[in-house]
Design an enzyme around this catalytic site. Sequence first.
Site, PDB file in Angstrom:
ATOM      1  N   GLU A  77       0.788  -1.225   0.000  1.00  0.00           N
ATOM      2  CA  GLU A  77       0.000   0.000   0.000  1.00  0.00           C
ATOM      3  C   GLU A  77       0.825   1.283   0.000  1.00  0.00           C
ATOM      4  O   GLU A  77       0.431   2.260  -0.626  1.00  0.00           O
ATOM      5  CB  GLU A  77      -0.929   0.017   1.235  1.00  0.00           C
ATOM      6  CG  GLU A  77      -2.080  -0.970   1.188  1.00  0.00           C
ATOM      7  CD  GLU A  77      -3.234  -0.490   0.316  1.00  0.00           C
ATOM      8  OE1 GLU A  77      -3.100   0.568  -0.323  1.00  0.00           O
ATOM      9  OE2 GLU A  77      -4.249  -1.185   0.258  1.00  0.00           O
ATOM     10  N   SER A 336     -26.204 -25.738  54.357  1.00  0.00           N
ATOM     11  CA  SER A 336     -25.423 -25.638  55.601  1.00  0.00           C
ATOM     12  C   SER A 336     -24.138 -24.842  55.439  1.00  0.00           C
ATOM     13  O   SER A 336     -23.293 -24.857  56.332  1.00  0.00           O
ATOM     14  CB  SER A 336     -25.068 -27.052  56.086  1.00  0.00           C
ATOM     15  OG  SER A 336     -26.226 -27.801  56.355  1.00  0.00           O
TER      16      SER A 336
END
Length: 699
Positions: A77, A336
């Site tokens: 590019e 519990s």
Amino acid sequence: MGWWLQKHRIGILVFVACFLTWWFSLPKHLFPDPTSTVVTASNGTLLGARIADDGQWRFPQIDSVPRRFEQCILHFEDAYFHSHPGFNPISIAKALWHNLTQPGRRGGSTLTQQVIRLSRKNKKRSYLEKFVELFMATRLEVRFSKRDILALYASNAPFGGNVIGLETASWRYYGIPVERLSWGQSATLAVLPNAPSLIFPGRNDSSLLYKRNRLLKKLAVKKIIDQTTYELAKAEPLPQKPLPLPNLAPHFVERIKKEHNGLRINSSIDLYLQQHVNALARSHHARLRGNDIHNLAILVLDIPSRKVIAYVGNAPSGASHGESVDIISSKRSTGSILKPILFASAMDDGLLLPNTLLTDVPTVINGYSPKNFDNGHSGAVPASRALSRSLNVPAVRLLRQYGLQKFHGKLQKMNLRSIDRPAYHYGLSLILGGAEASLWDIVKTYAAMAHTVTVFGKRQSIYRSYEYQDPSYIFGKEPHFGEVGFDTPILHAGAIYNTLKALREVNRPEGEENWEFFNEAHPIAWKTGTSYGFKDAWAVGTTPKYAIGVWAGNADGEGRPGLTGINAAAPILFDVLNHLPKSGWFAPPYDDLIELEVCSKSGHRASVYCENSTTERVPLYGKRTPQCPYHHQIFLDRERLFQVNAQCYPLEDMMVDNHFSLPTIMEHYYVQKHMDYKPLPPFKEGCSIHEDNIMEFIV
């Protein structure tokens, strides 16, 4: 000078206006678009991600671009990227000449200009738009370094479909992190943003292959890669359809999305432990679903750092069984699991010692009648054994003695936010599962208790004011435990330490005698819990370094026979423990313990009548506990067969004896399990009985 300024004032004003326009041409945020939530393990490995709010896979911006991709994108590019000021006059001139003299359009944009075009949502191309892009590109070059501009491009370039950004593309097309991209893969991704709508992996493969190989050839010609690398890169296959992203901790990632949407979070999750725990969740789910138990959750904390290191929010049970529900953050009946907190609180207040005998007989309190797991009774049972055997009746009686409102307030101080209703709403059933809490809250509480003991022993007998804080799951974020040297902790170290000692025993309901003791080489304090109706099974354990929490059951609340903490959850806990490093046992917090003479039979503070006593290290306030009420001095006849008194027997013939005896109703149940228990001898005929209560009704 004044005349010069006057003469050129218009030009100066125009220049200033242009400069200000240029200077403020860039918005504060170039890319305000929503981003995906990305979560990594502590070593940086991707755990999972969630799509951005606009439906795009757009990872948060990366800090830098890997060398291979950088070389590929620059040679494809913008070869002069590191030398131009944001635009390339030669490229622009060539493009302009081509567009004027030949059919088709040719672009001359630099990567910097492309960043501007991406930020402006790819507005319709025109010469005016090109000028705006060029104008803003020069400003971009001033604000950011070349490295940052390259990262902006790589993070926001389109890569086909709804895939935005290099990192996203690397995972979606190759299933690997961006730094592991090969030359062939980097070249493929470098050419994709050039025409993402035309060139898409899995379609137009010939066009994509041609562009990639041409770029690779260019890299070879310029000696960026050698011939062997070039040939190998050309032989690499093109990606086909997008791949699913890793999803190693789905409920954890969803939790982070809710709390940190759109961010990249480097979490504290230990990747290898998470993978092991995932495998355990799958195997135990296969075991449990045979009994129509479809859901489970596992949470592991590193106690010193209070970090989450493994998080399985649910089993892979399918949509029909609610696998999407995060059980770790869901409120469930506690069973519990709160009993150790009550046990430690009672010791901390001087109500009992570790082995004080607690009453275990049929009990009705304002119409409430708690039952033990096996529906049996022991008459009297040491507190530590009542805890390790998870007996319900002694726990309820102890809660009434300690104070319901007081215990509820202590839970609030411990930051158990899910217990959010007044104490009277729960009543005494609070200690047996009448309240709801999340696995997150329970595990963090056990972790805080364990850490209190460790810190007290290692740091000159100090406490911290914010010990019961929420765990963190962000790597590197150090916890703040508040003020050091805090004098009034929620629970003192001595009481917690004795509670942990009791929990080191195999913690099983009465009747589960065949459960084997865990290897002493890897000690752990652990507690199970089972909610009413067999709907929730809990197992929570702690070592000095790790806290483990497990829940098993059904997300829809369906109960199942055999859905107990000991059968469903405890095996998972110990399998997780096997994958953790050994961390030893807790050092006694000597400064919070005192030596006390304790009656061997009753566990109470020894009185003068106790036949046998031992010196034990007990919590600091153990000295407040009452002396043994079960040892008495009695007078016997010469043959020691009958009790006597001065009204019926000569004083000189009386024999004095110290005797251990329980109240009638306790004795009735106690003697059934203690064959060595010797009831009080009867009174000799003719001797009066002075006790007020010689008879009690046994229900």
